[in-house]
Design an enzyme around this catalytic site. Sequence first.
Site, PDB file in Angstrom:
ATOM      1  N   GLU A  54    -105.019-136.227 -10.187  1.00  0.00           N
ATOM      2  CA  GLU A  54    -103.667-135.749  -9.863  1.00  0.00           C
ATOM      3  C   GLU A  54    -102.697-136.268 -10.915  1.00  0.00           C
ATOM      4  O   GLU A  54    -102.651-137.460 -11.185  1.00  0.00           O
ATOM      5  CB  GLU A  54    -103.258-136.222  -8.464  1.00  0.00           C
ATOM      6  CG  GLU A  54    -101.820-135.941  -8.080  1.00  0.00           C
ATOM      7  CD  GLU A  54    -101.393-134.482  -8.216  1.00  0.00           C
ATOM      8  OE1 GLU A  54    -101.996-133.620  -7.577  1.00  0.00           O
ATOM      9  OE2 GLU A  54    -100.446-134.205  -9.001  1.00  0.00           O
ATOM     10  N   THR A  74     -97.972-136.495  -7.782  1.00  0.00           N
ATOM     11  CA  THR A  74     -98.050-137.279  -6.540  1.00  0.00           C
ATOM     12  C   THR A  74     -99.082-136.664  -5.607  1.00  0.00           C
ATOM     13  O   THR A  74     -99.147-135.439  -5.473  1.00  0.00           O
ATOM     14  CB  THR A  74     -96.675-137.266  -5.815  1.00  0.00           C
ATOM     15  OG1 THR A  74     -95.657-137.359  -6.806  1.00  0.00           O
ATOM     16  CG2 THR A  74     -96.546-138.411  -4.856  1.00  0.00           C
ATOM     17  N   VAL A  89     -97.534-129.845  -4.039  1.00  0.00           N
ATOM     18  CA  VAL A  89     -96.242-129.233  -3.730  1.00  0.00           C
ATOM     19  C   VAL A  89     -95.978-129.316  -2.224  1.00  0.00           C
ATOM     20  O   VAL A  89     -94.905-129.719  -1.777  1.00  0.00           O
ATOM     21  CB  VAL A  89     -96.222-127.759  -4.196  1.00  0.00           C
ATOM     22  CG1 VAL A  89     -95.028-127.007  -3.621  1.00  0.00           C
ATOM     23  CG2 VAL A  89     -96.213-127.699  -5.716  1.00  0.00           C
ATOM     24  N   GLY A 112     -82.613-114.809  -4.730  1.00  0.00           N
ATOM     25  CA  GLY A 112     -83.964-114.533  -4.238  1.00  0.00           C
ATOM     26  C   GLY A 112     -84.039-114.753  -2.740  1.00  0.00           C
ATOM     27  O   GLY A 112     -83.932-115.890  -2.269  1.00  0.00           O
ATOM     28  N   GLY A 113     -84.223-113.666  -2.000  1.00  0.00           N
ATOM     29  CA  GLY A 113     -84.273-113.761  -0.535  1.00  0.00           C
ATOM     30  C   GLY A 113     -85.687-113.703   0.002  1.00  0.00           C
ATOM     31  O   GLY A 113     -85.948-113.088   1.029  1.00  0.00           O
ATOM     32  N   ILE A 133     -88.846-118.747   0.794  1.00  0.00           N
ATOM     33  CA  ILE A 133     -88.370-120.071   0.372  1.00  0.00           C
ATOM     34  C   ILE A 133     -86.837-120.081   0.283  1.00  0.00           C
ATOM     35  O   ILE A 133     -86.172-120.966   0.825  1.00  0.00           O
ATOM     36  CB  ILE A 133     -89.018-120.499  -0.965  1.00  0.00           C
ATOM     37  CG1 ILE A 133     -90.517-120.706  -0.759  1.00  0.00           C
ATOM     38  CG2 ILE A 133     -88.374-121.776  -1.508  1.00  0.00           C
ATOM     39  CD1 ILE A 133     -91.305-121.051  -2.017  1.00  0.00           C
ATOM     40  N   GLU A 192     -80.226-110.814  -3.160  1.00  0.00           N
ATOM     41  CA  GLU A 192     -81.600-110.282  -3.178  1.00  0.00           C
ATOM     42  C   GLU A 192     -81.610-108.948  -3.921  1.00  0.00           C
ATOM     43  O   GLU A 192     -80.796-108.069  -3.629  1.00  0.00           O
ATOM     44  CB  GLU A 192     -82.105-110.119  -1.732  1.00  0.00           C
ATOM     45  CG  GLU A 192     -83.373-109.309  -1.575  1.00  0.00           C
ATOM     46  CD  GLU A 192     -84.569-109.836  -2.371  1.00  0.00           C
ATOM     47  OE1 GLU A 192     -84.851-111.034  -2.308  1.00  0.00           O
ATOM     48  OE2 GLU A 192     -85.212-109.010  -3.073  1.00  0.00           O
ATOM     49  N   ASP A 194    -103.068-121.629  -4.688  1.00  0.00           N
ATOM     50  CA  ASP A 194    -102.050-120.784  -5.316  1.00  0.00           C
ATOM     51  C   ASP A 194    -102.494-120.186  -6.645  1.00  0.00           C
ATOM     52  O   ASP A 194    -101.794-119.326  -7.184  1.00  0.00           O
ATOM     53  CB  ASP A 194    -100.765-121.602  -5.562  1.00  0.00           C
ATOM     54  CG  ASP A 194     -99.950-121.773  -4.290  1.00  0.00           C
ATOM     55  OD1 ASP A 194    -100.401-121.317  -3.227  1.00  0.00           O
ATOM     56  OD2 ASP A 194     -98.853-122.362  -4.374  1.00  0.00           O
ATOM     57  N   HIS A 239     -97.154-121.262  33.158  1.00  0.00           N
ATOM     58  CA  HIS A 239     -95.801-120.783  33.445  1.00  0.00           C
ATOM     59  C   HIS A 239     -94.864-121.969  33.663  1.00  0.00           C
ATOM     60  O   HIS A 239     -95.269-122.925  34.308  1.00  0.00           O
ATOM     61  CB  HIS A 239     -95.819-119.906  34.699  1.00  0.00           C
ATOM     62  CG  HIS A 239     -94.450-119.439  35.101  1.00  0.00           C
ATOM     63  ND1 HIS A 239     -93.789-118.442  34.422  1.00  0.00           N
ATOM     64  CD2 HIS A 239     -93.618-119.860  36.092  1.00  0.00           C
ATOM     65  CE1 HIS A 239     -92.607-118.249  34.982  1.00  0.00           C
ATOM     66  NE2 HIS A 239     -92.470-119.100  35.999  1.00  0.00           N
TER      67      HIS A 239
HETATM   68  C1  LIG Z   1     -89.978-125.076  -0.872  1.00  0.00           C
HETATM   69  C2  LIG Z   1     -91.356-124.628  -0.475  1.00  0.00           C
HETATM   70  C3  LIG Z   1     -91.659-124.475   0.855  1.00  0.00           C
HETATM   71  C4  LIG Z   1     -92.929-124.077   1.234  1.00  0.00           C
HETATM   72  N1  LIG Z   1     -93.198-123.935   2.562  1.00  0.00           N
HETATM   73  C5  LIG Z   1     -94.434-123.558   2.956  1.00  0.00           C
HETATM   74  C6  LIG Z   1     -94.752-123.442   4.337  1.00  0.00           C
HETATM   75  O1  LIG Z   1     -93.911-123.676   5.207  1.00  0.00           O
HETATM   76  N2  LIG Z   1     -96.011-123.084   4.678  1.00  0.00           N
HETATM   77  C7  LIG Z   1     -96.970-122.823   3.733  1.00  0.00           C
HETATM   78  O2  LIG Z   1     -98.097-122.492   4.100  1.00  0.00           O
HETATM   79  N3  LIG Z   1     -96.697-122.904   2.414  1.00  0.00           N
HETATM   80  C8  LIG Z   1     -95.458-123.283   2.003  1.00  0.00           C
HETATM   81  N4  LIG Z   1     -95.189-123.414   0.668  1.00  0.00           N
HETATM   82  C9  LIG Z   1     -96.260-123.087  -0.312  1.00  0.00           C
HETATM   83  C10 LIG Z   1     -97.258-124.241  -0.420  1.00  0.00           C
HETATM   84  O3  LIG Z   1     -96.576-125.415  -0.777  1.00  0.00           O
HETATM   85  C11 LIG Z   1     -98.314-123.898  -1.449  1.00  0.00           C
HETATM   86  O4  LIG Z   1     -98.904-122.670  -1.113  1.00  0.00           O
HETATM   87  C12 LIG Z   1     -99.390-124.971  -1.473  1.00  0.00           C
HETATM   88  O5  LIG Z   1     -98.843-126.229  -1.815  1.00  0.00           O
HETATM   89  C13 LIG Z   1    -100.487-124.605  -2.467  1.00  0.00           C
HETATM   90  O6  LIG Z   1    -101.446-125.599  -2.474  1.00  0.00           O
HETATM   91  P1  LIG Z   1    -102.360-125.877  -3.740  1.00  0.00           P
HETATM   92  O7  LIG Z   1    -103.293-126.974  -3.324  1.00  0.00           O
HETATM   93  O8  LIG Z   1    -102.905-124.614  -4.238  1.00  0.00           O
HETATM   94  O9  LIG Z   1    -101.355-126.403  -4.869  1.00  0.00           O
HETATM   95  P2  LIG Z   1    -100.213-127.484  -4.921  1.00  0.00           P
HETATM   96  O10 LIG Z   1     -99.775-127.938  -3.592  1.00  0.00           O
HETATM   97  O11 LIG Z   1     -99.211-126.901  -5.836  1.00  0.00           O
HETATM   98  O12 LIG Z   1    -100.903-128.721  -5.625  1.00  0.00           O
HETATM   99  C14 LIG Z   1    -101.351-128.656  -6.933  1.00  0.00           C
HETATM  100  C15 LIG Z   1    -101.422-130.058  -7.490  1.00  0.00           C
HETATM  101  O13 LIG Z   1    -102.113-130.024  -8.743  1.00  0.00           O
HETATM  102  C16 LIG Z   1    -101.504-130.941  -9.616  1.00  0.00           C
HETATM  103  N5  LIG Z   1    -101.856-130.553 -10.987  1.00  0.00           N
HETATM  104  C17 LIG Z   1    -101.486-129.424 -11.647  1.00  0.00           C
HETATM  105  N6  LIG Z   1    -102.034-129.406 -12.892  1.00  0.00           N
HETATM  106  C18 LIG Z   1    -102.751-130.542 -12.982  1.00  0.00           C
HETATM  107  C19 LIG Z   1    -103.554-131.095 -14.030  1.00  0.00           C
HETATM  108  N7  LIG Z   1    -103.716-130.460 -15.187  1.00  0.00           N
HETATM  109  N8  LIG Z   1    -104.138-132.279 -13.808  1.00  0.00           N
HETATM  110  C20 LIG Z   1    -103.983-132.942 -12.639  1.00  0.00           C
HETATM  111  N9  LIG Z   1    -103.241-132.467 -11.626  1.00  0.00           N
HETATM  112  C21 LIG Z   1    -102.644-131.275 -11.793  1.00  0.00           C
HETATM  113  C22 LIG Z   1    -100.025-130.811  -9.306  1.00  0.00           C
HETATM  114  O14 LIG Z   1     -99.321-131.953  -9.740  1.00  0.00           O
HETATM  115  C23 LIG Z   1    -100.050-130.661  -7.790  1.00  0.00           C
HETATM  116  O15 LIG Z   1     -99.939-131.915  -7.156  1.00  0.00           O
HETATM  117  C24 LIG Z   1     -93.921-123.828   0.250  1.00  0.00           C
HETATM  118  C25 LIG Z   1     -93.619-123.997  -1.103  1.00  0.00           C
HETATM  119  C26 LIG Z   1     -92.356-124.388  -1.468  1.00  0.00           C
HETATM  120  C27 LIG Z   1     -92.054-124.575  -2.916  1.00  0.00           C
END
Ligand SMILES: Cc1cc2nc3c(=O)[nH]c(=O)nc-3n(C[C@H](O)[C@H](O)[C@H](O)COP(=O)(O)OP(=O)(O)OC[C@H]3O[C@@H](n4cnc5c(N)ncnc54)[C@H](O)[C@@H]3O)c2cc1C
Length: 470
Positions: free
Chosen positions: A39, A42, A46, A183-184, A187, A206, A314, A446
């Site tokens: 990582e 942190t 995200v 952007g609507g 998020i 939007e 993602d 209920h």
């Molecule tokens: C404001 C906001 C609100 C959201 N609310 C929701 C919600 O309510 N419900 C929901 O389902 N989703 C929500 N999401 C979306 C959700 O956060 C993401 O879909 C999810 O975090 C994706 O998970 P992931 O494991 O694919 O990637 P991430 O959570 O993005 O984690 C990827 C990790 O990889 C690390 N990384 C990247 N490149 C490298 C590298 N080269 N070497 C080492 N580490 C690396 C990054 O630092 C990060 O920690 C929200 C997103 C945002 C921005």
Amino acid sequence: MVVGDFPIEVDTLVVGSGPGGYVAAIRAAQLGQKVTIVEKDTIGGVCLNVGCIPSKAMISVGHRFVDAQNADAMGITAKSVELDFSKAMKFKESVVSKLTGGVSGLLKGNKVETVAGEAYFVDANTVRVMTEDSAQTYKFNNVIIATGARPVEIPSFKFTDRVINSTGALNLKELPKKLVVVGGGYIGTELGSAYANLGSEVTILEGADDILAGFEKQMTQIVKKGLKKKGVEVVVKASAKGVEETKDGVVVTYEAKGEEVKIEADYVLVTVGRRPNTDEIGLEGLGLNMTDRGLIEVDKQCRTNVPNVYAIGDIVEGPQLAHKASYEAKVAAEAISGEKSEVDYMAIPAVCFTDPELATVGLNEKQAKDEGYDVVSGKFPFAANGRALSLDATEGFVKLVGRKEDGLLLGAQIVGENASDMIAELGLAIEAGMTLEDISMTIHAHPTLGEISMEAAEVALGKPIHMMTK
Ligand SMILES: Cc1cc2nc3c(=O)[nH]c(=O)nc-3n(C[C@H](O)[C@H](O)[C@H](O)COP(=O)(O)OP(=O)(O)OC[C@H]3O[C@@H](n4cnc5c(N)ncnc54)[C@H](O)[C@@H]3O)c2cc1C
């Protein structure tokens, strides 16, 4: 100084510790693999640090604040309700650190080795992990890439202290008096709504003809009504042109109905999409099949065209949602361990934590018809449910969509209080191949909001108890 570099051999390497990466690491370790997770930022990605969790903490603060001021109908009048914004932020941070600390503990408890640093692929069996002052090579048998996504930056809205993305919006030092959201999507709407609840004056711009694409109009109408009630201005078909920074704020220019409009604000939050983190991690040399949008192509086991390389979350097709990432994580970890797991996306819920909440799972009526189903549907309002009335939360409905010939549940849409929790029952029903009859004959406690789903099934079957049929 670069530290001398004898490659470290690992069984399974996971890159990224979001809800994709950390879940994959834990499941692979449970299945007996020696796992290392890398990582660069942190633990928790995200979702835990700057996404789902802190945004929901801020949304909850907004709800408490609004509720405290608006309990008149229940006979409660608060003399003075004040918001201490920095304390609210501390609350949010405490929620985040409890969860990230918990995940670190789980990784350790499952004997997953955690490495801090940025992974860069050398080939399909090798990464270099770099920190500011060191680099270490890791050789792996299998890798699960889970590097997530980052906010899209548009050239006319370069991110600064005042032109912020979602991460910035979750880490403000002060409550904006005026906030413009470009952007609507979910998020922007969630954060705009939360800030409006906290007392900011909010405008959402939007480009399309409605906010919250992906949810049906009959659902988004109710959210729009809620936004209007809290004073949020929603401008649709608005094209955001650019931003100028002033001494203590911004001036945003947009075009709508053929006119150019300038609007002053303390901050402009730009939430126009998230791009996959697949472009700066050395994937070029691996020969992975990628889409035009930079997503990695995978099969039903989350395996890429390079057999020992898996990708989840993602950075692959599908909705960018944490629960989808975690689901794929379990499938990929199990596939690496030789199990036959495969993804099946029939019942991925999507939730939007607006006021009221929106939730959907499976197909909506139009999608079901487009797929060739002869459908039957039933809709039941919150306003006719005892629990909703007692909560003073009467906006919204549950709608169920079933296959006409046998009532098989195809999809469910909910707009209303607690839609985010209510949708789970209906996702399970779809997964289990249940029918409208099954839902209507399941005994729901209920008085609960869950009864609305049961009543919607009865409406679809033409035999509702608490609603007159024509
Ligand atoms: C404001 C906001 C609100 C959201 N609310 C929701 C919600 O309510 N419900 C929901 O389902 N989703 C929500 N999401 C979306 C959700 O956060 C993401 O879909 C999810 O975090 C994706 O998970 P992931 O494991 O694919 O990637 P991430 O959570 O993005 O984690 C990827 C990790 O990889 C690390 N990384 C990247 N490149 C490298 C590298 N080269 N070497 C080492 N580490 C690396 C990054 O630092 C990060 O920690 C929200 C997103 C945002 C921005």
